[in-house]
Motif scaffolding. Structure first.
Motif, PDB file in Angstrom:
ATOM      1  N   ARG A   1       0.840  -1.190   0.000  1.00  0.00           N
ATOM      2  CA  ARG A   1       0.000   0.000   0.000  1.00  0.00           C
ATOM      3  C   ARG A   1       0.881   1.249   0.000  1.00  0.00           C
ATOM      4  N   PRO A   2       0.290   2.399  -0.327  1.00  0.00           N
ATOM      5  CA  PRO A   2       1.057   3.645  -0.258  1.00  0.00           C
ATOM      6  C   PRO A   2       1.507   3.942   1.171  1.00  0.00           C
ATOM      7  N   PHE A   3       2.599   4.657   1.281  1.00  0.00           N
ATOM      8  CA  PHE A   3       3.146   5.071   2.568  1.00  0.00           C
ATOM      9  C   PHE A   3       2.164   5.946   3.338  1.00  0.00           C
TER      10      PHE A   3
ATOM     11  N   PRO B   1       6.205  11.662  -0.547  1.00  0.00           N
ATOM     12  CA  PRO B   1       5.600  10.431  -0.009  1.00  0.00           C
ATOM     13  C   PRO B   1       4.939   9.562  -1.066  1.00  0.00           C
ATOM     14  N   SER B   2       4.570  10.129  -2.207  1.00  0.00           N
ATOM     15  CA  SER B   2       3.873   9.334  -3.220  1.00  0.00           C
ATOM     16  C   SER B   2       4.791   8.342  -3.930  1.00  0.00           C
ATOM     17  N   LEU B   3       6.095   8.396  -3.664  1.00  0.00           N
ATOM     18  CA  LEU B   3       7.017   7.424  -4.246  1.00  0.00           C
ATOM     19  C   LEU B   3       7.575   6.473  -3.189  1.00  0.00           C
TER      20      LEU B   3
ATOM     21  N   ALA C   1       2.891  -4.319   4.416  1.00  0.00           N
ATOM     22  CA  ALA C   1       2.470  -4.305   5.811  1.00  0.00           C
ATOM     23  C   ALA C   1       1.664  -5.558   6.123  1.00  0.00           C
ATOM     24  N   ASP C   2       1.834  -6.046   7.362  1.00  0.00           N
ATOM     25  CA  ASP C   2       0.997  -7.137   7.858  1.00  0.00           C
ATOM     26  C   ASP C   2       0.706  -6.871   9.336  1.00  0.00           C
ATOM     27  N   ASP C   3       0.344  -7.905  10.083  1.00  0.00           N
ATOM     28  CA  ASP C   3      -0.014  -7.706  11.492  1.00  0.00           C
ATOM     29  C   ASP C   3       1.140  -7.164  12.327  1.00  0.00           C
ATOM     30  N   ASP C   4       2.367  -7.365  11.874  1.00  0.00           N
ATOM     31  CA  ASP C   4       3.540  -6.878  12.605  1.00  0.00           C
ATOM     32  C   ASP C   4       3.942  -5.462  12.207  1.00  0.00           C
ATOM     33  N   GLY C   5       3.207  -4.853  11.273  1.00  0.00           N
ATOM     34  CA  GLY C   5       3.550  -3.516  10.809  1.00  0.00           C
ATOM     35  C   GLY C   5       4.275  -3.560   9.491  1.00  0.00           C
TER      36      GLY C   5
ATOM     37  N   GLY D   1       8.278  -4.495   4.717  1.00  0.00           N
ATOM     38  CA  GLY D   1       8.976  -4.235   3.471  1.00  0.00           C
ATOM     39  C   GLY D   1       8.671  -2.821   3.014  1.00  0.00           C
ATOM     40  N   TYR D   2       9.579  -2.254   2.229  1.00  0.00           N
ATOM     41  CA  TYR D   2       9.325  -0.920   1.682  1.00  0.00           C
ATOM     42  C   TYR D   2      10.222  -0.662   0.479  1.00  0.00           C
TER      43      TYR D   2
END
Length: 200
Positions: free
Chosen positions: A6-8, A53-55, A60-64, A67-68
């Motif tokens: 998902r987006p940041f 921020p758009s780049l 994300a999962d239950d742990d936050g 990956g990024y």
């Protein structure tokens, strides 16, 4: 929840910093190398979503954040932005220090904060964008890296960006193989590793 891309969001920033440190030693855990756990993120993760921020996209999962990918569409403009908006406060907070001789590397990153280059690099003409990507070890090898870079590539193409580059440590052979599979080619070889490039 299962991992999603998902987006940041601004609340992701602490998780991005944690993951940057967890993977910051040629893909391995850098926690033992730095007294200040935020220094690595200050250089290689934090400024990107603040500047544009758009780049930045996260897995994300239950742990936050697990990956990024962070990026800029204009590396030269980004270097100037850093010099004007990002480095002044960090330079004031982190005066130059010598090597304490205990194996920690904070002094190396502090020196980079004070000497970050602003001159154009040879790859900027053809490959003006650049990125940093990190994945938690438990997500590696499952296609998340490919999907993150694909998501970013779409966003860069939508802006008319012609190419992207990145730097990779020669010790990180797994990352080099990953980038080769995605079509990245070696643009230049350095004493620390190599610059890779990808046409968009």
């Amino acid at each position: 929840m299962a991992p999603i891309i998902r987006p940041f969001h601004p609340s992701d920033l602490p998780g991005v910093y944690r993951l940057c440190l967890l993977t910051g030693e040629a893909g391995g855990d850098a926690s033992g190398l730095y007294r200040d756990p935020d220094l690595l993120g200050h250089l290689y993760a934090g400024p990107y979503p603040v500047a544009d921020p758009s780049l930045t996209f996260v897995v994300a999962d239950d742990d936050g954040v697990v990956g990024y990918v962070v990026a800029t569409a204009d590396s030269l403009g980004f270097a100037r932005w850093l010099d004007e908006h990002w480095w002044p406060v960090l330079r004031a907070q982190h005066p130059r220090v010598g090597d304490p001789g205990d194996g920690t590397q904070d002094h190396v990153l502090v020196e980079r904060i004070h000497t970050w280059p602003t001159a154009p690099e040879p790859q900027y003409d053809e490959f003006p964008a650049h990125l940093h990507i990190d994945l938690h070890p438990r997500l590696q090898g499952q296609g998340w890296g490919r999907r993150l870079i694909g998501t970013l590539a779409e966003a860069l193409r939508a802006r008319g960006v012609t190419g992207v580059h990145l730097g990779v440590d020669d010790r990180n052979t797994g990352a080099q193989a990953f980038y080769a599979r995605l079509g990245f080619e070696t643009f230049a070889v350095h004493d620390w590793g190599r610059t890779l490039s990808l046409r968009l």
